[in-house]
Structure formats: structure tokens, C-alpha cells
Design a protein around this motif. Sequence first.
Motif, short mmCIF file in Angstrom:
data_model
loop_
_atom_site.label_atom_id
_atom_site.label_comp_id
_atom_site.label_asym_id
_atom_site.label_seq_id
_atom_site.Cartn_x
_atom_site.Cartn_y
_atom_site.Cartn_z
N GLN A 1 36.74 71.80 -82.78
CA GLN A 1 37.04 72.26 -84.17
C GLN A 1 37.87 73.37 -84.25
OE1 GLN A 1 36.20 69.72 -86.19
NE2 GLN A 1 37.10 70.49 -87.94
N VAL A 2 39.11 73.55 -84.81
CA VAL A 2 39.97 74.61 -85.07
C VAL A 2 40.25 74.95 -86.61
CG1 VAL A 2 42.23 75.82 -84.58
CG2 VAL A 2 41.22 74.67 -82.60
N GLY A 3 39.41 75.74 -87.31
CA GLY A 3 39.31 75.71 -88.59
C GLY A 3 39.02 74.43 -89.34
N LYS A 4 39.93 74.04 -90.02
CA LYS A 4 39.91 72.83 -90.81
C LYS A 4 40.29 71.45 -90.07
CE LYS A 4 41.78 74.50 -94.53
NZ LYS A 4 42.47 74.65 -95.56
N GLY B 1 45.65 69.12 -67.96
CA GLY B 1 47.11 68.81 -67.38
C GLY B 1 47.49 67.27 -67.67
N PHE B 2 46.48 66.42 -67.94
CA PHE B 2 46.69 65.11 -68.46
C PHE B 2 46.58 64.64 -69.70
CE2 PHE B 2 46.55 64.96 -63.70
CZ PHE B 2 47.22 63.95 -63.30
N LEU B 3 46.17 65.80 -70.59
CA LEU B 3 45.86 65.50 -71.97
C LEU B 3 46.79 66.26 -72.84
CD1 LEU B 3 41.97 66.40 -71.50
CD2 LEU B 3 43.03 63.95 -72.07
N GLU B 4 46.79 65.73 -74.07
CA GLU B 4 47.84 66.16 -75.30
C GLU B 4 47.00 66.56 -76.38
OE1 GLU B 4 50.72 67.20 -75.13
OE2 GLU B 4 52.24 65.96 -74.21
N PRO B 5 46.66 67.75 -76.79
CA PRO B 5 46.15 68.21 -77.82
C PRO B 5 46.72 67.53 -79.50
CG PRO B 5 46.75 70.14 -77.16
CD PRO B 5 47.78 68.85 -76.27
N ARG B 6 46.06 66.67 -80.03
CA ARG B 6 46.32 66.20 -81.51
C ARG B 6 45.38 66.75 -82.59
NH1 ARG B 6 46.50 60.37 -80.55
NH2 ARG B 6 44.48 60.45 -80.23
N SER B 7 45.94 67.50 -83.58
CA SER B 7 45.09 68.16 -84.45
C SER B 7 45.47 67.23 -85.70
CB SER B 7 45.80 69.55 -84.86
OG SER B 7 45.86 70.29 -83.63
N VAL B 8 43.92 66.92 -85.96
CA VAL B 8 43.80 65.96 -87.26
C VAL B 8 43.26 66.81 -88.41
CG1 VAL B 8 42.68 64.11 -88.14
CG2 VAL B 8 43.51 64.15 -85.76
N MET B 9 43.94 66.72 -89.40
CA MET B 9 43.47 67.80 -90.65
C MET B 9 43.26 66.91 -91.77
SD MET B 9 46.24 70.52 -89.64
CE MET B 9 47.10 69.15 -88.67
N VAL B 10 42.52 67.28 -92.51
CA VAL B 10 41.93 66.45 -93.79
C VAL B 10 42.27 67.44 -95.09
CG1 VAL B 10 40.25 65.18 -94.85
CG2 VAL B 10 40.39 65.24 -92.48
#
Length: 471
Positions: A126-129, A462-471
Motif C-alpha cells: 500500500q502507498v497512501g490510497k 527486475g522481472f516485475l513492473e509496479p502497477r498502482s491501483v487507486m480507488v
Amino acid sequence: MEHHVIDKIYIDGEFVTPHGTELFDLFNPATGKTIGQVRLADEVDTEAAIAAAKRALPAWSATSKEERIDALRRLQNAVAARRDEMFDAIITEFGAPVRNGFMADSAIGAFADMITTLEEFDFTHQVGKATVEMAPVGVAALISPWNSDVFFISDKLATALAAGCTVVIKPSEMSATQTQVVTQALHEAGLPKGVFNIVTGRGDVVGTALTRHPDVAKVSFTGSTAVGKTIFREAADTLKSLTLELGGKSPSIILDDADLETAVTGAFMAGFANSSQACVAGTRILVPESRLDEVLAVAKEKMADFPSGDPRDPATAIGPMVSEQQWERVQSYIRLGVEEGARIVVGGPGRPEGLADGYFVRPTLFAGVTNDMRIAREEIFGPVLSILTYRDEDHAVEIANDTDYGLHAYVFSSDLARARRIASRLEAGRVAINGGYEPLSPFGGFKQSGIGREYGAFGLEGFLEPRSVMV
Ligand code: NAD
């Protein structure tokens, strides 16, 4: 080992005959004789392998952490079951001394280490919301060198699969026998078809096809800095994610408070590791001016502990160079060192006494080396070490960092606090104090030693991409 022809590559869960028809000779570097041939894959085979990995991606990327751990365990067990066969191939085809069993054990360890990493890894946080999901980057191309074939294949594969990626592996054509044994082991683990594909072929054919292909999202490469730069350029059009593990010219700093017997042995172990055919080799030994004579006296004696010879002799510490071309290259650097005005303390040009065949080099120690000489700046990839002197700590750090590379560094001291202070000033991805080692810690280079990190959680990212999901 009988003369053998390797005429299968591994695509979509099956051993298939390549479309490519070129035959490439395989050698035993201890005798210089051919041991077999490998039939090389081409662009058509590469296309088929990428297509298989792409088909397998949706299901594999949707697997749970537990399912991936289970798969890694099966791979680990399968590789462990073929440990002796792998090691035999490593000795025959690469010339690894029989005492270097870690060359096979590390392949098994790569799966075990990635299981440990995965167990502790959180794929969401979790990063903030926002909920940040760490998503697999997609189909990955894994391109590896000949100097530790089964380890690089196992380590890159374990990491990519742990991330949820599917892969096409392009090992070096010079280590095809080792690749064949490890491929058989990996096949026996019974993973879903297409999750991993192994295509041995030329770098400028299969490698280029992989680095240009729009369906490949990531390239993880270990090899020379020159080829790393080519891959960087080739991957620009499709803007791939890159991990590049390249060359090195690593310093071993012996501080003036060090016990010289221990420090010189430690520096030689770092310098002659893997018959000096190691990216991490500590090839520049930095010693305090005030203790040079003492160091040289100890060094002359300790060189005898690192004999070059028959890989199957338990006394051998340094095996042959992998090929005639590498042998010639090392010889040219020994001649160059003399031309540049460095002084041979032990060793020199030619083969060791009694070893007329094979690609054996006399372990060579140069003194009187300055950091502007080419033998101090270029990666030799053979048992040729240089002693350089420094005036004080600042000077030692300056020389250590005065290089295009930044993969590894070694510090020897009896004062740990002092050694740590020096370590934090070194431009190197790893600094080992008095031989320290941690396999789960990030591995990779500053500067022209590469981009990104491997091993442990940093390697996995190195084999992952961060995907931020915000509501
Ligand atoms: P190399 O760069 O010649 O080849 C490495 C791999 O890249 C091989 O599979 C080769 O076929 C492939 N390749 C060659 N040209 C290519 C291209 N144009 N596109 C894509 N792939 C291509 O290196 P090598 O001689 O096999 O290995 C020795 C080098 O590897 C040394 O320089 C050493 O320092 C480096 N190395 C680095 C590390 C590290 O982790 N930093 C570890 C081991 C070796």
C-alpha cells in the motif's frame, strides 16, 4: 565423455530438432580436442520459442506464490538429481578444477535461494490510497555466457519464473554440453509446456532476434560489456526492460593493518576464482607502498598454492582457458604487460611446464603496475594479476574507483570499522570485507559493469513492473 552431437533444442515442453543447420565444434579445453558438435538454432527457432513463451504467459503469470514455490522446488530437485552429471560436463567442457564443486551446487542453490526470497516477498503493498501490485513484466529473454553455464541458466530461470514471467533462454553456444544436461533436468521437473524454452544458437542470430522482438518485454543478459552495449542499442526500439551483468576489473585493497598471509591468500582467491574466468575476479591488488616488499615476499610463496593443471587432479586450483581464442588473448595481455613496463614476479608467457596440450596458462603476477596500463584497465579473463601500490587510504580509494567498471571490490583489514568506511566509498555493486559473502544480497555493477541487480528480492524486482491501483 564420448564424441557427441547435440541436435535438439527445447521448445514448448519438447526436445525438437532445430530449423537451423549450422554445426559448431565443442572442445575439451584440457586437451584441445573436439568432444562433439552442437547444431545451432536460428531465427525461425527463436520465433517458435518466443511464441511458445507467449502462449504460456497468461496461465503462468496468474499462478499463486505457492504454485511458483512448488514449481521451483521441483526444478531444484530435478537439478539436484543430475548434479554429478552436470559437474562432469562442467569439468570436461569448461575445464573447471574438480575441487570447484560449487559450479554445479550453485545451480541447485539458485532455486533454493529464490524459494527463500519468494517466501518473504510481498507482491502487493500500500502507498497512501494506492495498492501497488508487482506484475510480471512479460516474456523474458535470458542470455548467458559460457563461464558458468548451468548456474546462470538456473539463476535467471528461477528468478523469472518466481516473478510470473515465461522465458526463452539463449545460453552460450560454447557450453552446449552443460546446457544439454541441465535442460534434461529442468524438463524432468514437469512444468507446464512453454513456460521455459532453451534455444542454443549464435549471439548475432538468436540473441539479436530476441533483443529485437516486440513480444519480448525483458532481456536479462550476462556477458561482456561490448555485447551488453549492443543489446542496449538493439533493445531501444522496443524499449525493453534490461538487466545487464557485464565485465569487471575489480580491486582487492590490502590495508596496512592487514595480516599479510591471510590477505594475500584472500586476494589470490578473489583473483583466481573460477580459473580467473570470472566477472568478479579481483585482478588489481592494491597494497600500501610501505609494505610492498613484505607483500611481494609473501605473494611469491603463496602463488605456489594456486597451481594450474589437469582439472581432474584434486591439487589443481586453476584449470585451462575455455578456448584457444581465450588462451591467445591471455597470452597477448602477458606480453603487453611486459611491453608496458610491468615486472613479472611469477609466471609469464607460454604453457606451464609439462602441459603441452590444452589451453593452460602460467598463473602470472605482475608488480610495478600503474593504473594507466592496459593490463590494469582491461578485463583479461585469465590468471593474470597486477600489484599496484598506494600512498594512503584516499589514494587507495582513488585508484580503486579509477576504472570504467564497478562490479565488485575486496577489502582486507584487521580493523572492521576502517574497512567499512573504505567500502562505503567504493563504486562497486558488491564489496567483500575479509572474504564476506551473502548470496541473497543484490549483485550487479556500477558504471560499465552493468544495469540493474540480480539475486534475492532486488533480482526478483527486475522481472516485475509496479502497477498502482487507486480507488
Ligand atoms: P559474450 O558477451 O561474448 O557472450 C555472452 C552471451 O551473449 C552468449 O550467449 C553470446 O552468444 C551472446 N551474444 C553475443 N553477441 C550477442 C548479440 N549481439 N546479441 C545478443 N546476444 C549476444 O560473453 P562471453 O565471452 O560468453 O562471457 C565472458 C564475458 O562475460 C566476460 O566479459 C565477463 O566479464 C562477462 N561476465 C559477466 C558476469 C556478471 O555477472 N557481471 C558474469 C560472468 C561473465
